[in-house]
Design an enzyme around this catalytic site. Structure first.
Site, PDB file in Angstrom:
ATOM      1  N   ASP A  11       0.861  -1.189   0.000  1.00 27.85           N
ATOM      2  CA  ASP A  11       0.000   0.000   0.000  1.00 27.85           C
ATOM      3  C   ASP A  11       0.891   1.230   0.000  1.00 27.85           C
ATOM      4  O   ASP A  11       2.094   1.145   0.290  1.00 27.85           O
ATOM      5  CB  ASP A  11      -0.876  -0.018   1.269  1.00 27.85           C
ATOM      6  CG  ASP A  11      -1.726   1.238   1.412  1.00 27.85           C
ATOM      7  OD1 ASP A  11      -2.269   1.709   0.403  1.00 27.85           O
ATOM      8  OD2 ASP A  11      -1.843   1.765   2.532  1.00 27.85           O
ATOM      9  N   SER A  12       0.285   2.372  -0.265  1.00 32.33           N
ATOM     10  CA  SER A  12       1.036   3.631  -0.208  1.00 32.33           C
ATOM     11  C   SER A  12       1.510   3.932   1.217  1.00 32.33           C
ATOM     12  O   SER A  12       2.413   4.731   1.401  1.00 32.33           O
ATOM     13  CB  SER A  12       0.147   4.771  -0.703  1.00 32.33           C
ATOM     14  OG  SER A  12      -1.034   4.824   0.080  1.00 32.33           O
ATOM     15  N   CYS A  74      -4.334  -1.027  -2.072  1.00 25.24           N
ATOM     16  CA  CYS A  74      -4.408   0.422  -2.215  1.00 25.24           C
ATOM     17  C   CYS A  74      -5.320   0.696  -3.399  1.00 25.24           C
ATOM     18  O   CYS A  74      -5.066   0.206  -4.506  1.00 25.24           O
ATOM     19  CB  CYS A  74      -3.017   0.988  -2.470  1.00 25.24           C
ATOM     20  SG  CYS A  74      -2.986   2.763  -2.758  1.00 25.24           S
ATOM     21  N   GLU A 153      -5.877   9.586   9.651  1.00 24.53           N
ATOM     22  CA  GLU A 153      -4.489   9.437  10.118  1.00 24.53           C
ATOM     23  C   GLU A 153      -4.253  10.175  11.432  1.00 24.53           C
ATOM     24  O   GLU A 153      -3.370   9.801  12.209  1.00 24.53           O
ATOM     25  CB  GLU A 153      -3.512   9.905   9.029  1.00 24.53           C
ATOM     26  CG  GLU A 153      -3.632   9.032   7.792  1.00 24.53           C
ATOM     27  CD  GLU A 153      -2.395   8.986   6.929  1.00 24.53           C
ATOM     28  OE1 GLU A 153      -1.514   9.822   7.104  1.00 24.53           O
ATOM     29  OE2 GLU A 153      -2.336   8.076   6.070  1.00 24.53           O
ATOM     30  N   CYS A 185     -11.232   3.435  -0.688  1.00 19.54           N
ATOM     31  CA  CYS A 185      -9.909   3.843  -0.193  1.00 19.54           C
ATOM     32  C   CYS A 185      -9.622   2.955   1.005  1.00 19.54           C
ATOM     33  O   CYS A 185     -10.520   2.698   1.819  1.00 19.54           O
ATOM     34  CB  CYS A 185      -9.949   5.308   0.231  1.00 19.54           C
ATOM     35  SG  CYS A 185      -8.464   5.855   1.084  1.00 19.54           S
ATOM     36  N   HIS A 187      -8.181   3.429   3.686  1.00 19.12           N
ATOM     37  CA  HIS A 187      -8.375   4.026   5.017  1.00 19.12           C
ATOM     38  C   HIS A 187      -9.838   3.964   5.477  1.00 19.12           C
ATOM     39  O   HIS A 187     -10.109   3.946   6.668  1.00 19.12           O
ATOM     40  CB  HIS A 187      -7.994   5.506   5.006  1.00 19.12           C
ATOM     41  CG  HIS A 187      -6.528   5.789   5.001  1.00 19.12           C
ATOM     42  ND1 HIS A 187      -5.671   5.289   4.063  1.00 19.12           N
ATOM     43  CD2 HIS A 187      -5.774   6.548   5.836  1.00 19.12           C
ATOM     44  CE1 HIS A 187      -4.446   5.742   4.299  1.00 19.12           C
ATOM     45  NE2 HIS A 187      -4.485   6.504   5.375  1.00 19.12           N
TER      46      HIS A 187
HETATM   47  N1  DGL Z   1      -3.968   3.918   0.165  1.00 12.14           N
HETATM   48  C1  DGL Z   1      -4.618   4.996  -0.542  1.00 12.14           C
HETATM   49  C2  DGL Z   1      -5.862   4.440  -1.241  1.00 12.14           C
HETATM   50  O1  DGL Z   1      -6.397   3.402  -0.887  1.00 12.14           O
HETATM   51  C3  DGL Z   1      -4.985   6.152   0.365  1.00 12.14           C
HETATM   52  C4  DGL Z   1      -3.802   6.965   0.865  1.00 12.14           C
HETATM   53  C5  DGL Z   1      -3.027   7.678  -0.223  1.00 12.14           C
HETATM   54  O2  DGL Z   1      -3.507   8.696  -0.766  1.00 12.14           O
HETATM   55  O3  DGL Z   1      -1.941   7.214  -0.519  1.00 12.14           O
HETATM   56  O4  DGL Z   1      -6.343   5.035  -2.176  1.00 12.14           O
END
Ligand code: DGL
Length: 267
Positions: A11-12, A74, A153, A185, A187
Site C-alpha cells: 500500500d502507499s 491500495c 491518520e 480507499c 483508510h
Molecule cells: N492507500 C490509498 C488508497 O487506498 C490512500 C492513501 C493515499 O492517498 O496514498 O487510495
C-alpha cells in the site's frame, strides 16, 4: 501440499492494514509480508505515471521477498497500475477495485451506486468502468474525499469534525438516491462506524478490504497456493520510512499484532 511462501501485500502507507486484517481473519494460516510506502505517502494526489512507477518498485521488492501472490491493498494503485503489474509480474496480482465493484453490484437494489476515494482513484474512473462493464444499466455517482485520509491518520475516527466532513461529501450522493456506497480507499473501513451512524437511511456500505480478501482466497484456491494447517500464519510489516502515529491508530482500531517493524530501503 502447503505453500508457506508469504502473500505480498503493499500500500502507499499504513491504510492497507485494513486489507491485512481481513486477510488474517479469512486466511489465518497464511504468512503475510506487508510493505507500506510511508516515505512517499500519500499517492492520492499524484499522477498515474508516478503511482505506476512506485507500484512497480514495491512489487519488485515483494518479488525478492519470495511472495507467492501480490495483493495491491491500495485503491489508488489498483485504479491506475493493475494492468501494468499483471503484465510485469508472473505471480497472481489481486487488486481492490474488481472485488469491490462485484460486491457493490450484488448489494444494490436500485442500480445506483456511490463511490468515494482519493482524487487519483476517482479521476481514473476505474470503479465506474468496472461497474459499467459488468452492468450497462448501473448508475454511478463518484466523489473524491481528499480530507478523509488526513482525518483518519490523525485518529479522529469518532469526532464531530470528521462527521461533518462525511456529511459534506456524502449529502449530494444521498440526495441523488444511491442505495450502496463503495468505500474506495483503504483508510475508509476505519470510518465504517462513523459513516453508518451519519447515514440517516439504509445505504449498504461496501468495504474493499473484505471483498479483496475473498478474491485472494479464490485465487489461492484456484492456483493451489494455499498454506494449510498446521502452518500458523505470521504477519511481517516493513515500511519505507519510520512509522508515525497512524500505525498505532490502525493497530489499535484493527487489533492487529505484529513484531518489530522493518525499515525497507527503496531501490
Ligand atoms: N492507500 C490509498 C488508497 O487506498 C490512500 C492513501 C493515499 O492517498 O496514498 O487510495
Amino acid at each position: 501440499m502447503s505453500d508457506s511462501r508469504p502473500i505480498g501485500v503493499f500500500d502507499s502507507g499504513i491504510g492497507g492494514l485494513t486489507v491485512v486484517k481481513a486477510l488474517r481473519d479469512l486466511l489465518p494460516n497464511e504468512n503475510i509480508f506487508y510493505l507500506g510506502d510511508t516515505a512517499r505517502v500519500p499517492y492520492g494526489p499524484k499522477s498515474p505515471e508516478t503511482v505506476q512507477r512506485y507500484a512497480v518498485e514495491l512489487a519488485g521488492i515483494l518479488t525478492r521477498k519470495n511472495a507467492k501472490a501480490l495483493v495491491v491493498a491500495c485503491n489508488t494503485v489498483s485504479s491506475v497500475a493493475l494492468p501494468l503489474l499483471t503484465k510485469k509480474f508472473s505471480m497472481p496480482v489481486i487488486g481492490v477495485i474488481e472485488p469491490g465493484a462485484r460486491a457493490a453490484l450484488q448489494a444494490t437494489r436500485n442500480r445506483h451506486i456511490g463511490v468515494i476515494g482519493t482524487r487519483a482513484t476517482i479521476r481514473s474512473g476505474a470503479y465506474e468502468k468496472t461497474l459499467r462493464a459488468a452492468d450497462n444499466n448501473v448508475r454511478v455517482s463518484s466523489r473524491a474525499c481528499p480530507l478523509l485520509v488526513p482525518l483518519i491518520e490523525e485518529g479522529l475516527l469518532n469526532d464531530d469534525v470528521t462527521d461533518r466532513m462525511i456529511m459534506r461529501y456524502l449529502e449530494p450522493m444521498l440526495a441523488d438516491g444511491i442505495d450502496t456506497l463503495v468505500l474506495g480507499c483503504t483508510h475508509y473501513p476505519l470510518l465504517t462506524d462513523a459513516i453508518s451512524r451519519m447515514l440517516k437511511r439504509q445505504v449498504m456500505l461496501v468495504d474493499s478490504a473484505q471483498n479483496c480478501a475473498r478474491a485472494v482466497e479464490e485465487t489461492l484456491d484456484q492456483q493451489s497456493l494455499r498454506a494449510t494447517p498446521p502452518s500458523r500464519g505470521e504477519l511481517h510489516v516493513a515500511l519505507t520510512d519510520a512509522a508515525d502515529n497512524f500505525l498505532n491508530v490502525a493497530r489499535d482500531a484493527l487489533q492487529l499484532s505484529f513484531g518489530e517493524i522493518e525499515l525497507q530501503p527503496l531501490p
